[in-house]
Design an enzyme around this catalytic site. Structure first.
Site, PDB file in Angstrom:
ATOM      1  N   ASP A 192      -3.399   2.496  -5.445  1.00  0.00           N
ATOM      2  CA  ASP A 192      -2.112   2.423  -4.736  1.00  0.00           C
ATOM      3  C   ASP A 192      -2.252   1.433  -3.908  1.00  0.00           C
ATOM      4  O   ASP A 192      -1.380   1.254  -3.170  1.00  0.00           O
ATOM      5  CB  ASP A 192      -1.994   3.919  -3.832  1.00  0.00           C
ATOM      6  CG  ASP A 192      -3.176   3.655  -2.941  1.00  0.00           C
ATOM      7  OD1 ASP A 192      -4.458   3.293  -3.134  1.00  0.00           O
ATOM      8  OD2 ASP A 192      -2.949   4.157  -1.659  1.00  0.00           O
ATOM      9  N   GLU A 193      -2.834   0.252  -4.059  1.00  0.00           N
ATOM     10  CA  GLU A 193      -2.768  -0.829  -3.249  1.00  0.00           C
ATOM     11  C   GLU A 193      -3.213  -2.198  -4.111  1.00  0.00           C
ATOM     12  O   GLU A 193      -3.621  -2.106  -4.914  1.00  0.00           O
ATOM     13  CB  GLU A 193      -3.575  -0.886  -2.038  1.00  0.00           C
ATOM     14  CG  GLU A 193      -5.019  -0.902  -2.056  1.00  0.00           C
ATOM     15  CD  GLU A 193      -5.745  -0.712  -0.578  1.00  0.00           C
ATOM     16  OE1 GLU A 193      -5.691  -1.682   0.222  1.00  0.00           O
ATOM     17  OE2 GLU A 193      -6.326   0.224  -0.357  1.00  0.00           O
ATOM     18  N   ASP A 253       0.877  -1.009  -0.027  1.00  0.00           N
ATOM     19  CA  ASP A 253       0.115   0.108   0.046  1.00  0.00           C
ATOM     20  C   ASP A 253       1.116   1.044   0.050  1.00  0.00           C
ATOM     21  O   ASP A 253       1.794   1.366   0.918  1.00  0.00           O
ATOM     22  CB  ASP A 253      -0.919  -0.145   1.222  1.00  0.00           C
ATOM     23  CG  ASP A 253      -1.937   0.801   1.281  1.00  0.00           C
ATOM     24  OD1 ASP A 253      -2.360   1.732   0.343  1.00  0.00           O
ATOM     25  OD2 ASP A 253      -2.687   1.000   2.378  1.00  0.00           O
TER      26      ASP A 253
HETATM   27 MG   LIG Z   1      -2.558   3.840   0.392  1.00  0.00          MG
END
Ligand SMILES: [Mg+2]
Length: 373
Positions: free
Chosen positions: A121-122, A21
């Site tokens: 983003d993860e 993340d």
């Molecule tokens: Mg994040």
């Protein structure tokens, strides 16, 4: 332990799963590109003072978070909570974030192709087998963290353990620029110490109903019998019971994981006989059912594919209320769909196919559990 613990499936502890993340992703990208923002309380959102009070926060940097501001909150909250000389709004630039996300994904794919993106983003990664031939998830997490920093100038956090939800709780445990490894024998203790709000799917409302019952931590969940949790909260109680005991069987859905399972065949010469067509569809339904059962999957969507002698092809799909792997149910749906298309028999059928999509993991205990308890 209560006998109702038997209602839970057995966990395979030999997988190695990483949840990776990016830290305060959009805000970090903006600070990287404009270092003056680093000392500000940065909120990536439309400035609500210019948009009639409207706007939702996509990301806040860590300085803004200290004022109690965070993702998904109305942007006007930032105006209320943060002193005006500290506060800066930046318009989100998704094109830029997507380009950085692409770079991060390239690095993840240097480790494995079993990558399941959750958002820009993860992502989850199954590194049980991996391209670097490493035996430790820690080493692989370190590799990605270092490469991401080197190539993008951004920090990330990761959690590594034997299943997905626990990996996500682990990556959140030590942000930013954190790494958390949870060994199988540590899972129960780690979970016991977590507040219930850290568990997946536990929002404000569900938190309240749990707290009313005196359930505030993972430990409290562990102390309640599986039967009690199911009786109180049905399906959601079942998943809480699983999670509090460190169980999650869901696979990392990599790009190459099959998103559908099906059988089809072309006919030469074409079929004109209804009975012959149905006999074939019954056969494919049964074969598809076998594959689903073998893979411990159930399907929520049944698809019929049919092509006539003029190479005109159509698909018809039907959503089920409840996912199934049962060949009779699959055939019944396919048959119903087929009977709505009599014109194909007149022209002659060149191809027939049965497939299933919207696949989900079958839980052993789930079958009639919610009706019987
Ligand atoms: Mg994040």
């Amino acid at each position: 332990m209560n006998s109702s613990e038997n209602l839970l499936p057995k966990q395979d502890i030999h997988r190695r799963i990483i949840h990776l993340d990016m830290d305060a992703f959009y805000a970090s990208v903006e600070m990287r590109d404009n270092p003056n923002l680093k000392t500000k309380a940065l909120v990536v959102a439309h400035d609500p003072r210019k948009y009639n009070g409207h706007g939702v926060i996509t990301t806040a940097n860590y300085i803004a978070r200290r004022y109690g501001v965070g993702s998904a909150m109305p942007a006007i909250e930032a105006v209320r909570k943060i002193p005006p000389d500290k506060l800066v709004f930046v318009e989100p630039n998704f094109k830029k974030y997507r380009a950085v996300s692409q770079q991060v994904h390239e690095i993840m794919h240097e480790v494995t192709d079993i990558v399941e993106p959750i958002s820009l983003d993860e992502a989850y990664l199954d590194v049980t087998k991996n391209k670097l031939g490493s035996y430790t998830a820690l080493e692989l997490g370190n590799y990605m963290q270092a490469e991401i920093y080197k190539r993008t100038g951004l920090t990330s956090s990761f959690g590594a353990t034997y299943n997905k939800f626990l990996a996500k709780m682990a990556s959140e445990y030590a942000k930013p620029f954190g790494k958390t490894i949870i060994l199988p024998e540590e899972a129960i203790d780690f979970l016991a110490r977590q507040d219930i709000k850290k568990f997946p799917g536990v929002g404000k409302k569900t938190q309240n109903s749990l707290r009313e019952l005196g359930i505030n931590t993972g430990k409290d969940l562990q102390n309640k019998s599986v039967e009690f949790l199911i009786k109180k909260f049905k399906k959601w109680g079942y998943s809480l019971a699983m999670h509090s005991r460190g169980i999650d069987l869901s696979p990392v859905e990599g790009d190459r994981t099959r998103k559908s399972i099906g059988k089809e065949r072309t006919f030469e010469p074409s079929i004109f006989d209804q009975q012959q067509a149905l006999t074939n569809l019954r056969k494919y339904s049964s074969e598809v059912s076998d594959i689903l059962i073998e893979k411990n999957l159930s399907a929520k969507c049944i698809v019929l594919k049919i092509r006539d002698s003029d190479f005109h092809t159509i698909t018809r799909r039907r959503m089920l209320k409840k996912a199934t792997s049962n060949e009779k149910i699959i055939f019944q749906e396919v048959r119903d769909l087929f009977l709505t298309l009599p014109e194909f028999l007149n022209k002659g059928i060149r191809l027939l196919g049965v497939s299933t999509t919207n696949l989900e993991q079958t839980h052993y205990a789930e079958v009639d559990l919610f009706d019987t308890l």
